[in-house]
Enzyme design. Structure first.
Site, mmCIF file in Angstrom:
data_model
loop_
_atom_site.group_PDB
_atom_site.id
_atom_site.type_symbol
_atom_site.label_atom_id
_atom_site.label_comp_id
_atom_site.label_asym_id
_atom_site.label_seq_id
_atom_site.Cartn_x
_atom_site.Cartn_y
_atom_site.Cartn_z
ATOM 1 N N GLY A 1 0.816 -1.212 0.000
ATOM 2 C CA GLY A 1 0.000 0.000 0.000
ATOM 3 C C GLY A 1 0.849 1.260 0.000
ATOM 4 N N ASP B 1 0.197 0.214 13.031
ATOM 5 C CA ASP B 1 0.571 -1.105 12.503
ATOM 6 C C ASP B 1 0.817 -2.136 13.606
ATOM 7 O OD1 ASP B 1 0.369 -0.221 9.913
ATOM 8 O OD2 ASP B 1 2.491 0.290 9.748
HETATM 9 C C1 S3P Z 1 2.724 4.001 6.291
HETATM 10 C C2 S3P Z 1 1.645 4.609 6.874
HETATM 11 C C3 S3P Z 1 0.560 3.865 7.535
HETATM 12 C C4 S3P Z 1 0.960 2.435 7.847
HETATM 13 C C5 S3P Z 1 1.652 1.780 6.697
HETATM 14 C C6 S3P Z 1 2.914 2.533 6.328
HETATM 15 C C7 S3P Z 1 3.740 4.834 5.622
HETATM 16 O O1 S3P Z 1 -0.584 3.838 6.693
HETATM 17 O O2 S3P Z 1 -0.162 1.671 8.229
HETATM 18 O O3 S3P Z 1 2.007 0.443 7.035
HETATM 19 O O4 S3P Z 1 4.861 4.336 5.375
HETATM 20 O O5 S3P Z 1 3.453 6.004 5.358
HETATM 21 P P1 S3P Z 1 -1.666 5.039 6.720
HETATM 22 O O6 S3P Z 1 -0.900 6.252 6.509
HETATM 23 O O7 S3P Z 1 -2.600 4.763 5.588
HETATM 24 O O8 S3P Z 1 -2.311 4.923 8.059
#
Ligand code: S3P
Length: 439
Positions: free
Chosen positions: A98, A319
């Site tokens: 993601g 996380d």
């Molecule tokens: C992350 C932000 C978080 C986290 C993801 C990594 C990042 O997500 O859960 O594993 O590296 O910016 P969200 O910003 O959507 O909460």
């Protein structure tokens, strides 16, 4: 057929010794992205060679950026400058990641060529409207599926302009996406967050010599500047350390030191929550390396008690909830979490999948729309389905330390996205875990 990996954890034991878990995933992604669009060479130490950050690395190689891995954890990126990326031949497949997809959608929106971003089944279910919406306000042209998910088709050559955006959800991925698009935008891009989220992008842009303005809850960047290659020392990932913090806390007799862990205050909610529960965690030798705070974490077994988790800590531990739910299952009394609806749109629906797994091990767990209620108690052996979610697989492995029978965790192959070598490191620390590859 895709092979599955099943973890088998024999009950009991405790954790001890010294461990350095792999590099921080968030920092590793950003080091490749900023290194790629900087002028000159960036040398990275401690890079996470997990599938997620390697997906980012391969995507930039596919856009003509020379990147080498001369030895484990060391990466050399020969930056091509803000306008030096080349059109990739194919869609960029970002696997389970993601962070790659959301951050890169901002970066790709500023290019002169089209790109397609794809991912696996889990990533293709995750909401992308949270980035494509504000990017469209900046002038980007991005096609998604009808339900606002990947594949994303990002049209090149659309001129971007700065916006002043108030995020409806506290998300570092959305903030970082817009800051990266802001590098290519005409004028100033500002992002306001409803609660503090991880600030690695802001810190790293500064390390690459790119000015931004930060005030409480708001960050602004002006387009049209340039980044200078630099050296990055990636600390060990506190999100990976979290499984061991919980494991050592719940297993009598544990005494463990986790080395060189990133303790950026936007990431340390897990320490605050565990301490509220009565955990014994000491930070030693705190120092700052390349703009990121780092420390040794010394953790010893402790009697934990249930707590109501303060909502303001949720984004700072977002996380770490799979691991924290295991701590709650081993604590005396009830733990209540609310304000954490974001957990439902991570690599899996972490509220439901964790509650199902805890129940399979005989623990009381009642999901709510935005959290869960867990009552600490006895953990029995049993089978748990991680639904291909790396953090759920690792969290349930630690439950074995307190179970009274064998715990089998299904669908664990994706542990390699964030923690290659987990089974080996956990075994060295004292967990009786083995991985079985099944077809
Ligand atoms: C992350 C932000 C978080 C986290 C993801 C990594 C990042 O997500 O859960 O594993 O590296 O910016 P969200 O910003 O959507 O909460």
């Amino acid at each position: 057929m895709v092979s599955d990996v099943v973890y088998e954890v024999r009950p009991g034991g405790n954790l001890g010794g010294h461990l350095r878990v792999p590099g921080d995933k968030s920092v590793s992604h950003r080091a490749i992205m900023l290194g790629a669009i900087a002028e000159g060479v960036t040398e990275i130490e401690g890079f996470l060679q997990g599938e997620d950050s390697l997906a980012t690395l391969k995507a930039f190689q596919a856009m003509g950026v020379p990147i080498e891995i001369p030895s484990a954890g060391r990466v050399i990126v020969r930056g091509v400058g803000l306008h030096g990326l080349r059109p990739p031949n194919d869609a960029l497949n970002l696997g389970n990641s993601g962070t790659s997809m959301r951050l890169m959608s901002g970066l790709m929106a500023g290019q002169r060529f089209d790109t397609r971003l794809t991912g696996d089944a889990s990533l293709s279910r995750r909401p992308m409207g949270r980035v494509t919406g504000p990017l469209a306000e900046m002038g980007a042209v991005i096609e998604t599926t009808g339900s606002g998910t990947a594949p994303l088709h990002i049209h090149g050559g659309a001129p971007l302009h700065g916006i002043d955006y108030a995020m409806p959800v506290a998300s570092a991925q959305v903030k970082s996406c817009l800051l990266l698009a802001g590098l290519y935008a005409d004028g100033r891009t500002c992002v306001t967050e409803p609660a503090p989220t991880r600030d690695h992008t802001e810190r790293m842009l500064a390390a690459f010599g790119y000015a931004l303005e930060r005030r409480a809850g708001k960050v602004c960047i002006d387009g049209g500047g340039s980044l200078r290659g630099t050296s990055i020392d990636v600390p060990a990932d506190i999100s990976s350390a979290a499984f061991f913090l919980v494991g050592a806390s719940i297993a009598t007799g544990s005494d463990l030191v986790l080395e060189h862990v990133g303790v950026n205050p936007t990431r340390t909610g897990v320490l605050d929550i565990l301490r509220l529960m009565g955990a014994d965690i000491e930070l030693r030798n705190q120092r700052e390396i390349g703009g990121e705070p780092v420390a040794e974490l010394h953790v010893r077994a402790a009697r934990l008690h249930g707590v109501r988790i303060p909502e303001e800590l949720v984004p700072l531990a977002i996380d770490e909830f799979p691991a924290l739910f295991i701590a709650a299952a081993c604590a005396e009394g009830e733990t209540r979490l609310s304000g954490a609806q974001e957990l439902r749109v991570k690599e899996s629906d972490r509220i439901q999948v964790m509650a199902d797994g805890l129940r399979a091990l005989g623990v009381y767990a009642e999901p709510t729309a935005d959290g869960v209620v867990i009552r600490g108690g006895r953990i029995s052996g049993g089978r748990v389905d991680s639904h291909g979610d790396h953090r759920i697989a690792m969290a349930f492995s630690m439950a074995g330390l307190r179970a009274n029978g064998v715990v089998r965790v299904l669908d664990c192959a994706n542990v390699d996205t964030s923690f290659p070598g987990f089974v080996e490191q956990a075994s060295m620390a004292g967990l009786s875990v083995s991985a079985d590859r099944q077809r």
